[in-house]
Enzyme design. Structure first.
Site: not given
Length: 509
Positions: A2, A28, A101-102, A257
């Site tokens: 995210c 996201g 985020n995670g 990525y």
């Protein structure tokens, strides 16, 4: 994976939060949300879709406030239900909104604790809502009518004590300020910066430094593992290390990525790391195939382009853009369902025949996960007239699931799991396949920042840095992440509609 952002400004921050989320859109594409605070009142808009589709002029007008947070999401588990869009919000204590985020690896146990011991109610199965309620509970137990920096840092310390896994967080407390904090391993990224204006200093948190760049904020640095940074309503910055034994172990897949190449994370230039990935791949090719017959190197856009350019330069081989991308199709790695991924590859990429015809082509991608995308691209290359099709991956074989916030498939769906490189080459239809060595990948990133002593490389080596991941946990997430399981959940949740709008305190029509 995210994207998160938070701003404390001197003027309304709604437009800048929107702009930051568009910059972080690559992190996201499932949902987006913004919460702002004005005179103690939270104003919120969130829903499924891209940032540009969720926020219209009428919504932006209602997002009043000089402080706010935002989030872009793709699902790490479960469905794409609108109810899972962030930020999340709780009324007590004070009023707290949070974006995360995670992934918490002990979310199931924490959910039980929150209900049985903390007497808190959860509306969703999201681990982000779990984290918010843990933070809120720990802040409430301090019993302060007016929380100060020490109280907030004590609450974050308790979060570190209770929560396991990965988390980069921005949280907003109504009338008091904005907090950014990071798990003790620093697995997921978060940076912060400042901007001087005639009205005073403004501060910003974001997942990637590029969001700060675009909005004119100067990067101060990363929120360190275990650290919390609190910006109060007067624009004063407070910071403290809230973990007992933090160890910086960032996710190396960010450099492969996810992150934009113009970002800097933990002192590492993502662009430079990808250049080094390409150079080291070229060295491996020269060692294994000194008499190679590669005519041209073609990247699979976009995240492999930098590595492919460096690789071509080192090998002395032509670099060509032989695949054109339709930028209005989402990332196939993120898309749920194998059939949807297969369909989207042909819609997303088109081959320039002149660059393939009669040539021995080396295709370069950032990684190989399921193998679906690269297999179809290799077929496209042959249809375009390629003589031979070789394939290079800037990352090592992905053989294990990610448990820290990347929605990789179940282990059985990973093409490299329990297969040799030769077997993978045969499955994807390549005449020759070369993977990056893990040591070379680590060296590519580590060279950019001496402070990083280790990376989270679990998807490649199966070593989970938090030390709490066992076989039963991996089996549970495998069951959650299989394409069949996701299809059932999405079908069950499809009646919920395409968009969710929550108006806190009736501020959004």
């Amino acid at each position: 994976m995210c994207g998160i952002v938070g701003i404390v400004g001197n003027e309304y921050v709604n437009q800048e939060l929107y702009d930051a989320l568009t910059v972080l859109q690559h992190r996201g594409q499932d949902a987006a949300g913004i919460v702002t605070c004005h005179n103690g009142t939270f104003n919120q808009r969130k829903g499924n879709g891209l940032v540009r589709d969720v926020f219209h002029t009428r919504h932006m007008r209602d997002l009043h406030g000089t402080m706010g947070i935002g989030h872009v999401r793709y699902p790490t588990a479960g469905s794409s239900s609108p109810a899972l869009a962030q930020p999340f919000y709780v009324n007590s204590p004070y009023g707290i909104a949070l974006a995360h985020n995670g992934n918490l690896t002990n979310a199931t146990e924490l959910s039980r604790e929150l209900f049985q011991s903390d007497l808190r109610h959860l509306n969703t199965e999201s681990d982000s809502e779990v984290l918010l309620n843990v933070f809120a509970h720990e802040l409430q137990t301090l019993g302060k009518l007016v929380p100060g920096p020490d109280d907030i840092f004590d609450a974050v310390r308790s979060v570190h004590r209770r929560c396991k896994g990965s988390y980069a967080v921005v949280a907003m407390i109504a009338n008091y300020g904005l907090i950014g904090f990071r798990d003790p391993h620093g697995i997921r990224p978060i940076v912060y910066g400042k901007r001087e204006t005639p009205a005073g200093t403004e501060y910003m948190f974001a997942s990637e430094s590029v969001a700060l760049d675009v909005l004119g904020f100067k990067l101060i640095g990363d929120v360190e593992p275990g650290q919390a940074i609190y910006i109060d309503m007067r624009g004063r910055l407070h910071s403290r290390q809230c973990a007992d034994a933090p160890v910086l172990s960032p996710c190396i897949f960010e450099h492969v990525y996810f992150a934009r190449p113009d970002s800097i994370m933990d002192g590492v230039s993502v662009y430079k790391a990808r250049l080094r990935q390409g150079e080291k791949l070229a060295e491996k090719i020269l060692q294994e195939q000194p008499d190679h017959d590669i005519d041209v190197i073609i990247p699979i856009p976009d995240s492999s382009r930098v590595a492919a350019q460096a690789m071509a330069q080192r090998l002395g081989v032509k670099f060509r853009e032989g695949l054109v991308k339709n930028r209005y199709i989402g990332r196939t790695f993120i898309m749920p369902g194998q059939n949807q991924r297969k369909k989207s590859v042909r819609q997303k990429l088109n081959a320039i025949g002149l660059e393939f015809q009669g040539k021995n082509v080396m295709l370069v991608d950032d990684s190989i996960v399921r193998g679906t995308t690269c297999r179809q691209i290799i077929e496209m290359a042959r249809e375009a007239g390629a003589n031979k099709v070789y394939f290079a991956s800037a990352a090592p074989p992905v053989r294990y699931p990610n448990v820290y916030g990347i929605d990789m498939p179940s282990v059985e769906e990973l093409v490299a799991h329990n297969r040799t490189e030769a077997e993978v080459a045969q499955l994807i239809g390549a005449d020759w396949l070369v993977y990056q060595n893990l040591d070379d990948l680590v060296a590519s990133s580590a060279e950019g920042s001496p402070k990083i002593k280790m990376f989270d490389c679990a998807v490649f080596d199966g070593k989970y840095v938090t030390g709490d991941v066992d076989a039963s946990y991996l089996q549970r997430i495998a069951d959650e992440r299989s394409d069949a399981s996701k299809a059932r959940r999405d079908a069950a949740g499809s009646s919920g509609g395409a968009d969710a709008v929550i108006g806190l305190h009736n501020n959004i029509a």
